[in-house]
Design a protein around this motif. Structure first.
Motif, short mmCIF file in Angstrom:
data_model
loop_
_atom_site.label_atom_id
_atom_site.label_comp_id
_atom_site.label_asym_id
_atom_site.label_seq_id
_atom_site.Cartn_x
_atom_site.Cartn_y
_atom_site.Cartn_z
N UNK A 40 3.12 40.24 1.99
CA UNK A 40 2.24 39.73 3.05
C UNK A 40 2.99 39.27 4.28
N UNK A 41 4.31 39.04 4.14
CA UNK A 41 5.16 38.49 5.21
C UNK A 41 4.74 37.06 5.60
N UNK A 42 3.90 36.42 4.76
CA UNK A 42 3.57 35.01 4.96
C UNK A 42 4.61 34.15 4.23
N UNK A 43 4.82 32.92 4.72
CA UNK A 43 5.76 32.04 4.01
C UNK A 43 5.39 31.90 2.53
N UNK A 44 6.39 31.94 1.68
CA UNK A 44 6.18 31.83 0.23
C UNK A 44 5.58 30.47 -0.09
N UNK A 45 4.52 30.49 -0.92
CA UNK A 45 3.89 29.23 -1.32
C UNK A 45 4.55 28.69 -2.58
#
Lengths: 458, 458
Positions: A40-45
């Motif tokens: 997703x290229x979103x920061x890892x949760x």
């Protein structure tokens, strides 16, 4: 020899040992860039990381704000078996170099893992035990990290599963044997035990393995086994946190004798030792309380700081891990086969990468024949046979001491001696026999490897 | 885990390090028997020994009266690079054994030679340098003593010529490489460099060498080369004198915390470690100031104390050295080839032999598979990978701690951990793979070997 006011070796008392780790991120105005989910290229949760890493370690990984984190008593008790490590005044080296510089080194080799790696191994094993896990998995190249983790797991009676790069497994049977002594199971990688291993063996039947492949196997094994997590010995923020014990002890020992360092020198592969050693000094620098020259030393054959790019990249060759913003040579980069010892990772700790990018530290690349010359020179006067990794720092410390000789400056040089070279004697033999040479990657090679950086960098 | 009043590791301050060696012979009412000239059978004169050994070392060898001998500053400065060695409280081992016993070990492995051998090597190199010699010669089996001497010679810039038993030279290239790092010349023995070597090679063309042959070559080289003397790492009185630094530090550390040892345990090959460790304690016992149980531990495969004879014998197989009165298995005795590690000398220090004969200490023989079991158990809780030699002492320390568990006695057990096992991993591998077995010589074998003792015994 004149009477020395400062002892040859400064050992702190047990009561003076650090009770908290220092988190340099808390003092950084701009924080290191977050890990990204490669899909997703979103920061890892937090939740995404929990499946791979132990809970408390994920919290440490993501914590950019807490300056001091208490060291649990169980870890401090283990530290007491081999720490505090000595801060050594290199009187004999100074005399032989005939330099006005004062040279100190923090020696992390006096434990069976032979290096500083144990400082984080015992922490990671502790949190795995605390979480009620059965065991942990990891990868190892030459075996230093695998040895440290085996020792830590034996202490907490945790299962330890090590994927060892096949070529090392076959050529370095002694490290493997140390791991077996501590009860670890050691599998040559790639293996038939994992899906990724079987896939690679089918595609490249004769392969002797790589660190990237071993990481992929270890991660797969961890996430597919009940009660297991994956652990890593460098690069990660949590590892630098644990390794801060090196710098905290160093600073306490210097303070105790009223010594102010002018420069701090450490070798840098993934950054675990360097980040730990310089942490508290960098903290003072970030807070404007003191100034230090800080020098990272890396091999000319794997020059991520000096010739790499500050960009998002994969941490592993298998491209299953999160993306990390760091100085990198590209996740496909592999140092030339004649490269001896560790410091062969394509990337660099995100924390150190940010600090370097912000101009807070320097970096220098050195050739391995010069490194072994320095190692031998050091061994003959200071007694200790250094690991090739550590000898990178020795080389630059000697260079700086010789500059002082020219200028007459009485600078105080502190460097990290990360470990011993007892398992690196094949490399020493090549050096003695004049069969060691240097290899510096060409611009074209680096360009080719860097051209494959993930698209997120634009 | 409860708060510990005694630290995990007791490090003396530099200022508390011994300034004098302790000579136990001064406190012995009956002195050890003198060395005899093998030709005349008369006690060896000072002048006769001068051609082989350094002058001041001959004086130390013959001095049965001076209780304390100052440690020269040059040697103390070298000691400061790796001493004081820690006296470790084995809290984790105690906990795992669940014993009321208090266990301490004096750890001599934190230096690149990997053992206590360096304590005497640096002293012998110093006296050679002081005498204006060019260099020294010696023999080495597995390489521990050769490594220590190489380090010492590098420090004083002396030439170092090591004859290494050929089978070790070929099978243990790593120790050889450490010696080369320190600038020593290492020759596989038997060699064509000496008369005795050429004679042996002519007679036994395929021989892989023996310690006895290497001694003969080293002695011949020393006496036939201008500016060279021969040095030896065990057995001799002078070596026990230098090694007394181990016992002096141990006693000082115990005294500092008000701890009284009940028993002292050490492994015994030629006796260098055991003699050094027990020296000051034995002194108190001889002077009637305190009592201790003192236990020598030897391999069941080379049992000089427990199954040997107290008689005059040759120190070397070549029969060129003086005769020494000691517990011996006969100078032709060679332990079974499956014997791992050192402790393979046919005789025992004349000082320890006399003390044992006088009933002042005990001895126990242990089998090597039990020794490796103890080594592994120790490594897993205390972290340190022990040398097989040192693990003999661990085995008996654990046995004694388990007796305390039965009886409920809170005895204080002190043992000597002479070194690390980094170069003994082939033996560990055999142990892990179930390929290690025990071999105990038969009465007939020992009788045969002992039947060749020299006639001087009557």
């Amino acid at each position: 020899m004149a009477k020395k006011e400062i002892p040859y070796k400064i050992y702190l008392e047990e009561s003076e040992m650090p009770k908290e780790w220092y988190n340099v991120r808390a003092d950084m105005k701009e924080k290191p860039a977050p890990l990204l989910n490669p899909g997703t290229l979103a920061p890892m949760k937090r939740e995404e990381l929990m499946g791979v890493f132990c809970e408390e370690l994920v919290d440490q990984e993501l914590d950019n704000d807490t300056r001091f984190i208490p060291i649990p008593d169980e870890i401090r008790n283990f530290y007491k078996m081999y720490r505090p490590s000595p801060l050594v005044r290199a009187y004999c080296l100074e005399e032989r170099l005939d330099t006005p510089a004062k040279i100190y080194y923090k020696f992390e080799g006096n434990n069976t893992s032979g290096s500083h790696k144990l400082n984080s191994a015992i922490a990671q094993a502790y949190y795995a035990k605390k979480q009620g896990l059965k065991g942990v998995t990891t990868e190892t190249g030459a075996g230093q990290w695998g040895t440290a983790l085996s020792m830590a797991c034996a202490y907490f009676q945790l299962d330890c599963k090590v994927y060892m790069v096949k070529v090392s497994y076959e050529q370095k049977p002694f490290r493997r044997e140390v791991m077996r002594t501590y009860g670890a199971s050691v599998t040559p990688s790639p293996s038939m035990e994992t899906e990724v291993g079987r896939r690679i063996l089918a595609e490249f039947p004769g392969t002797t393995g790589s660190l990237g492949c071993a990481i992929s196997e270890a991660v797969e094994k961890a996430v597919s086994s009940e009660g297991y997590r994956y652990v890593l010995g460098s690069v990660l923020n949590q590892v630098l946190l644990h390794q801060s014990v090196i710098g905290l002890e160093t600073k306490a020992a210097l303070d105790k004798y009223g010594v102010k360092a002018d420069m701090i020198i450490g070798c840098a592969g993934g950054g675990s030792n360097l980040g730990g050693l310089i942490g508290p000094f960098m903290g003072e620098k970030l807070r404007g309380e003191a100034d230090y020259r800080i020098i990272a030393v890396e091999p000319a054959s794997c020059p991520s700081f000096t010739r790499g790019r500050y960009a998002y990249d994969f941490c592993d060759t298998g491209m299953v891990c999160p993306l990390s913003k760091m100085y990198t040579l590209g996740s496909g980069f592999i140092p030339a086969p004649n490269h001896a010892g560790g410091l062969r990772y394509h990337g660099m700790s995100p924390v150190l990468s940010k600090l370097y990018d912000d101009g807070l530290m320097e970096a220098r690349a050195v050739e391995q024949t010069k490194v072994f010359e320095a190692a031998e020179q050091f061994a003959r006067v200071e007694g200790i046979l250094p690991a090739p990794e550590s000898a990178h720092a020795i080389k630059v410390a000697i260079d700086e001491a010789m500059k002082c000789k020219e200028t007459g400056e009485e600078k105080t040089i502190v460097f990290g001696l990360t470990g011993t070279g007892y398992f690196d004697l094949v490399a020493y033999e090549r050096f003695h026999d004049g069969k060691m040479d240097d290899y510096i990657p060409t611009d074209e090679e680096l360009e080719k490897s860097l051209s494959k950086l993930p698209k997120v960098n634009g």
